[in-house]
Enzyme design. Structure first.
Site, PDB file in Angstrom:
ATOM      1  N   GLU A  50       0.870  -1.171   0.000  1.00 29.37           N
ATOM      2  CA  GLU A  50       0.000   0.000   0.000  1.00 29.37           C
ATOM      3  C   GLU A  50       0.910   1.225   0.000  1.00 29.37           C
ATOM      4  OE1 GLU A  50      -2.462   0.998   3.386  1.00 29.37           O
ATOM      5  OE2 GLU A  50      -3.360   2.642   2.269  1.00 29.37           O
ATOM      6  N   ASP A  75       5.265   4.457   3.595  1.00 27.51           N
ATOM      7  CA  ASP A  75       5.020   5.892   3.780  1.00 27.51           C
ATOM      8  C   ASP A  75       6.296   6.517   4.336  1.00 27.51           C
ATOM      9  OD1 ASP A  75       1.978   7.442   4.084  1.00 27.51           O
ATOM     10  OD2 ASP A  75       3.781   8.520   4.730  1.00 27.51           O
ATOM     11  N   ASP A 124      -2.360  11.919  -1.765  1.00 26.84           N
ATOM     12  CA  ASP A 124      -2.385  13.383  -1.726  1.00 26.84           C
ATOM     13  C   ASP A 124      -2.850  13.893  -3.094  1.00 26.84           C
ATOM     14  OD1 ASP A 124      -1.446  13.633   0.883  1.00 26.84           O
ATOM     15  OD2 ASP A 124       0.635  13.443   0.243  1.00 26.84           O
ATOM     16  N   LYS A 128      -2.619  21.862  -6.786  1.00 24.90           N
ATOM     17  CA  LYS A 128      -2.013  22.990  -7.524  1.00 24.90           C
ATOM     18  C   LYS A 128      -1.362  22.466  -8.800  1.00 24.90           C
ATOM     19  CE  LYS A 128      -1.159  26.062  -3.696  1.00 24.90           C
ATOM     20  NZ  LYS A 128      -0.198  26.482  -2.699  1.00 24.90           N
TER      21      LYS A 128
HETATM   22  C1  LIG Z   1      -3.626  11.730   1.823  1.00 28.79           C
HETATM   23  S1  LIG Z   1      -2.604  10.638   2.763  1.00 28.79           S
HETATM   24  C2  LIG Z   1      -3.518   9.119   2.575  1.00 28.79           C
HETATM   25  C3  LIG Z   1      -3.212   8.119   3.641  1.00 28.79           C
HETATM   26  C4  LIG Z   1      -3.949   6.763   3.514  1.00 28.79           C
HETATM   27  N1  LIG Z   1      -3.695   6.144   2.245  1.00 28.79           N
HETATM   28  C5  LIG Z   1      -5.431   6.909   3.748  1.00 28.79           C
HETATM   29  O1  LIG Z   1      -6.217   6.731   2.814  1.00 28.79           O
HETATM   30  O2  LIG Z   1      -5.828   7.228   4.905  1.00 28.79           O
HETATM   31  C6  LIG Z   1      -1.215  10.376   1.684  1.00 28.79           C
HETATM   32  C7  LIG Z   1      -0.023   9.711   2.344  1.00 28.79           C
HETATM   33  O3  LIG Z   1       0.965   9.484   1.347  1.00 28.79           O
HETATM   34  C8  LIG Z   1       2.243   9.769   1.886  1.00 28.79           C
HETATM   35  N2  LIG Z   1       3.110  10.139   0.754  1.00 28.79           N
HETATM   36  C9  LIG Z   1       2.814  11.013  -0.247  1.00 28.79           C
HETATM   37  N3  LIG Z   1       3.823  11.091  -1.130  1.00 28.79           N
HETATM   38  C10 LIG Z   1       4.788  10.239  -0.664  1.00 28.79           C
HETATM   39  C11 LIG Z   1       6.075   9.863  -1.150  1.00 28.79           C
HETATM   40  N4  LIG Z   1       6.568  10.363  -2.276  1.00 28.79           N
HETATM   41  N5  LIG Z   1       6.788   8.951  -0.436  1.00 28.79           N
HETATM   42  C12 LIG Z   1       6.287   8.421   0.714  1.00 28.79           C
HETATM   43  N6  LIG Z   1       5.071   8.743   1.221  1.00 28.79           N
HETATM   44  C13 LIG Z   1       4.329   9.622   0.534  1.00 28.79           C
HETATM   45  C14 LIG Z   1       2.007  10.897   2.875  1.00 28.79           C
HETATM   46  O4  LIG Z   1       3.018  10.942   3.872  1.00 28.79           O
HETATM   47  C15 LIG Z   1       0.639  10.543   3.434  1.00 28.79           C
HETATM   48  O5  LIG Z   1       0.722   9.793   4.625  1.00 28.79           O
END
Ligand SMILES: C[S@@+](CC[C@H](N)C(=O)[O-])C[C@H]1O[C@@H](n2cnc3c(N)ncnc32)[C@H](O)[C@@H]1O
Length: 141
Positions: A50, A75, A124, A128
Site C-alpha cells: 500500500e 510511507d 495526496d 495545484k
Molecule cells: C492523503 S494521505 C492518505 C493516507 C492513507 N492512504 C489513507 O487513505 O488514509 C497520503 C499519504 O501518502 C504519503 N506520501 C505522499 N507522497 C509520498 C512519497 N513520495 N513517499 C512516501 N510517502 C508519501 C504521505 O506521507 C501521506 O501519509
C-alpha cells in the site's frame, strides 16, 4: 514537534514490523530485496504494497481480511504509520509490515516480480497545477 510524535518515533525503532532503512541501505543493496517472503514473512504468500499508507488503517484492515496475503504499508511519515504498526503488533498479526521510505525509492526495496499487488488509497491530491507531477498516479511515477 509534539511529545507523542517523538514517542512514536522512538517506538518505531523497536516495533518488529517497522523497517526504516537509510537511503544508503537502499542504494547499496537492501538486505530484504528479493527475500521478503523467505526472511521476513517466513511464508510463500503473495505480497501486497500500500503506497502512501498514512496511519496504516487499510494495510491492517486488509491484512485482517486476507490472512493468506502479506501486506506492506509504505510511507515517509513514520509517526503516522506507527498507529497501524502498533495495532498489528498488539493484535499478534504477522502478515503486515511498514516500510518508511520515499515511494520514489521503492524499486530499491523489492525485486522484479516480488510484489503481486499495489494499492494506492486516497493519495495526496496535489491540486495545484505545479504539483501535479508529484501525484503518485502521474505517468512519470
Ligand atoms: C492523503 S494521505 C492518505 C493516507 C492513507 N492512504 C489513507 O487513505 O488514509 C497520503 C499519504 O501518502 C504519503 N506520501 C505522499 N507522497 C509520498 C512519497 N513520495 N513517499 C512516501 N510517502 C508519501 C504521505 O506521507 C501521506 O501519509
Amino acid at each position: 514537534m509534539g511529545k507523542n510524535k517523538l514517542a512514536r518515533f522512538a517506538e518505531n525503532k523497536i516495533l518488529p514490523n517497522v523497517i526504516q532503512p537509510t537511503r544508503e541501505d537502499a542504494l547499496k543493496g537492501f538486505k530484504l530485496k528479493g527475500k521478503w517472503r523467505e526472511n521476513f514473512f517466513k511464508n510463500d504468500n503473495p505480497i501486497v504494497l500500500e503506497l502512501g499508507c498514512g496511519k496504516g488503517e487499510y494495510s491492517v484492515g486488509l491484512a485482517k481480511t486476507f490472512p493468506e496475503k502479506n501486506f506492506i504499508g509504505v510511507d515517509i511519515k513514520g509517526a503516522r504509520f506507527w498507529f497501524g504498526a502498533k495495532e498489528a503488533v498488539d493484535s499478534n498479526m504477522t502478515n503486515v509490515a511498514f516500510l518508511r521510505t520515499q515511494i520514489e525509492l521503492v524499486d530499491y526495496f523489492f525485486a522484479e516480480n516480488e510484489v503481486d499487488e499495489i494499492w494506492i488509497t486516497f493519495p495526496d491530491p496535489q491540486i495545484k497545477y505545479k504539483r501535479t507531477k508529484h501525484r503518485l498516479t502521474h505517468p512519470d511515477f
